[in-house]
Design a protein around this motif. Structure first.
Motif, PDB file in Angstrom:
ATOM      1  N   GLN A   2       0.817  -1.209   0.000  1.00  0.00           N
ATOM      2  CA  GLN A   2       0.000   0.000   0.000  1.00  0.00           C
ATOM      3  C   GLN A   2       0.852   1.261   0.000  1.00  0.00           C
ATOM      4  O   GLN A   2       0.572   2.216  -0.747  1.00  0.00           O
ATOM      5  N   GLU A   3       1.884   1.266   0.813  1.00  0.00           N
ATOM      6  CA  GLU A   3       2.738   2.451   0.912  1.00  0.00           C
ATOM      7  C   GLU A   3       3.369   2.790  -0.438  1.00  0.00           C
ATOM      8  O   GLU A   3       3.422   3.959  -0.842  1.00  0.00           O
ATOM      9  N   LEU A  38       0.671   4.251  -2.761  1.00  0.00           N
ATOM     10  CA  LEU A  38       0.331   5.620  -2.381  1.00  0.00           C
ATOM     11  C   LEU A  38       1.419   6.586  -2.844  1.00  0.00           C
ATOM     12  O   LEU A  38       1.132   7.695  -3.316  1.00  0.00           O
ATOM     13  N   ASP A  39       2.663   6.157  -2.734  1.00  0.00           N
ATOM     14  CA  ASP A  39       3.783   6.986  -3.179  1.00  0.00           C
ATOM     15  C   ASP A  39       3.748   7.162  -4.698  1.00  0.00           C
ATOM     16  O   ASP A  39       3.966   8.272  -5.211  1.00  0.00           O
ATOM     17  N   SER A  69       0.992   9.503  -5.623  1.00  0.00           N
ATOM     18  CA  SER A  69       1.366  10.867  -5.258  1.00  0.00           C
ATOM     19  C   SER A  69       2.288  11.482  -6.305  1.00  0.00           C
ATOM     20  O   SER A  69       2.147  12.658  -6.679  1.00  0.00           O
ATOM     21  N   GLN A  94      -3.550  12.358  -4.899  1.00  0.00           N
ATOM     22  CA  GLN A  94      -3.400  12.271  -3.451  1.00  0.00           C
ATOM     23  C   GLN A  94      -4.642  11.609  -2.855  1.00  0.00           C
ATOM     24  O   GLN A  94      -5.750  12.131  -2.984  1.00  0.00           O
ATOM     25  N   PRO A  96      -4.908   6.434   2.868  1.00  0.00           N
ATOM     26  CA  PRO A  96      -4.620   4.993   2.802  1.00  0.00           C
ATOM     27  C   PRO A  96      -5.852   4.125   2.612  1.00  0.00           C
ATOM     28  O   PRO A  96      -5.774   3.090   1.925  1.00  0.00           O
ATOM     29  N   MET A 128      -6.699   3.005  -0.914  1.00  0.00           N
ATOM     30  CA  MET A 128      -5.749   2.201  -1.671  1.00  0.00           C
ATOM     31  C   MET A 128      -5.767   0.767  -1.162  1.00  0.00           C
ATOM     32  O   MET A 128      -5.182   0.441  -0.127  1.00  0.00           O
TER      33      MET A 128
END
Length: 266
Positions: A57-58, A61-62, A65, A70, A73, A76
């Motif tokens: 997930q991280e 998200l990055d 972005s 944007q 969490p 996603m």
């Protein structure tokens, strides 16, 4: 088809695939941002769900972005979360040997699932872009020794700029050919994913639309559930392949740009 267009008006949340739907590789489609704005301007919402288990997930998200999208969490969703939640509820304290990238392994560690490379209770196959022969050998040995075999996602290939690369389903096919054991999958189109999406979104089936470019995952996950399925032709599937398939979407659009036009007009 007209009846399905009417169903589109009742949709409150779009569950969007990523690879081949909102971007290809590192290239965001030009129609993605306008579509997301149209969804919000018409009083609806969206979230993302990807079967791609090579990242977590991280990382997604990055990536979003960097592309100018944007989202919090909770918007996603990744197939990694589906199998991890199921294992925690149905195989508590059982250990796993995970064939996956460092990102997938980190998801398992953070979830508190015991990792075991000696005598695991189950083998979990992911979309492993760091795959080695030794990982495959161990996985097959453990399965032949009685470990359960699970796959995060059943995709045969992952679309990338310039073509496709082998995905988790292809890795699982190799393990099955060696051991005779077929993996149980947890990403789209499994019932596990459908339940996970409904739990995470708190939406009734008729309030959801799943949008994606693959018939056997994105579209099949909605079959018989009351969830609207929308095929985009911007990724893996052609119109000719869709016409010949046993798995049929409720709606077919060229891309999210065309879907956005439908929403604006309705």
């Amino acid at each position: 088809m007209q009846g399905n267009v009417e169903k589109l008006r009742r949709v409150k949340k779009f569950v969007l695939d990523m690879d081949g739907t909102i971007y290809l590789g590192d290239r965001l489609f030009e129609w993605t941002q306008p579509f997301l704005r149209t969804v919000q301007e018409t009083g609806r919402d969206f979230c993302f769900f990807t079967n791609n288990s090579s990242k977590n997930q991280e990382a997604y998200l990055d990536k979003l972005s960097r592309m100018g999208i944007q989202v919090p969490p909770e918007k996603m969703l990744v197939a990694n979360g589906v199998i991890i939640e199921w294992l925690r509820e149905n195989r508590p304290e059982k250990s796993a040997y995970v064939v996956g990238t460092p990102a997938l392994l980190e998801d398992f560690r953070q979830a508190g699932i015991p990792m075991n490379s000696q005598d695991p209770d189950c083998v979990v196959l992911g979309f492993d872009t760091s795959l080695t022969y030794e990982k495959l050998r161990l996985a097959c040995d453990f399965v032949r020794g009685g470990a359960e075999l699970f796959g995060v996602n059943p995709d045969w290939n992952c679309p990338v700029e310039g073509g496709f690369i082998p995905d988790c389903g292809s890795i699982a096919a190799l393990v099955e050919a060696s051991t005779g054991v077929k993996a149980e999958f947890f990403g789209k189109p499994s019932r596990h994913t459908r339940d996970y999406i409904q739990n995470q979104t708190s939406c009734r089936p008729e309030e959801l639309a799943v949008v994606g470019d693959r018939l056997y995952t994105d579209i099949a996950v909605a079959a018989g559930s009351g969830i609207l399925s929308i095929l985009v032709l911007s990724g893996e599937t052609t119109r000719e392949q869709a016409a010949a398939s046993l798995v049929q979407p409720d709606l077919i659009v060229r891309d999210l740009g065309e879907l956005g036009q439908w929403l604006a007009e309705s």
